[in-house]
Design an enzyme around this catalytic site. Sequence first.
Site, short mmCIF file in Angstrom:
data_model
loop_
_atom_site.label_atom_id
_atom_site.label_comp_id
_atom_site.label_asym_id
_atom_site.label_seq_id
_atom_site.Cartn_x
_atom_site.Cartn_y
_atom_site.Cartn_z
N PRO A 179 0.64 -0.56 -0.28
CA PRO A 179 -0.17 0.36 -0.19
C PRO A 179 0.54 0.97 0.02
CG PRO A 179 -0.44 -1.22 1.96
CD PRO A 179 1.09 -2.09 1.19
N HIS A 180 0.18 2.24 -0.47
CA HIS A 180 1.43 3.47 -1.07
C HIS A 180 0.20 4.23 -1.10
CE1 HIS A 180 1.05 1.24 -4.94
NE2 HIS A 180 1.25 3.10 -5.57
N CYS A 181 0.84 5.49 -0.99
CA CYS A 181 0.32 6.93 -1.47
C CYS A 181 1.10 7.92 -1.46
CB CYS A 181 -1.15 7.33 -0.26
SG CYS A 181 -0.75 7.63 1.47
#
Length: 153
Positions: A66-68
């Site tokens: 997960p990344h942002c």
Amino acid sequence: MTLEALLSPRLSLCHLAGSSKKKLLLNIAQAVAEQYPQHDSDIIFNQLIARERLGSTGIGEGVAIPHCRLPGCEHPIGVLCTTEPAIDFDAIDRQPVDLLFVLLVPEDSEQQHLDTLAEIAALFSNSQVRDKLRQADTSDALYALAIDSAAAA
């Protein structure tokens, strides 16, 4: 960027609880906000969920990244965690996820974001690395194994 520069022992979380993808990401967001009080856990969570809506970050073999981009973030932040039990993450191979690396980056660091994601994905594509990380029984051991594995790669 090296894994050691991204990750800290305090954000290496062995056997993190979470009964669903959302609950797991919420727990991760709260852990980040505890270590970096300038960041709000709700904003982190909402950014991660918004990214997941674009498509699952479950890359297969029980791994998700997960990344942002995070408003107000001055440098990339990494979170490594294992889960027990594995969580349905809508991964591309439909297998549950028990190994996650969460990457939060400044809003304006697009190329660094992509380069770092590629490095993390390459590390987690190694089955020996995944097996070692899954065998960690403490957060300190998880951190040490990750740093050692990245240095050897």
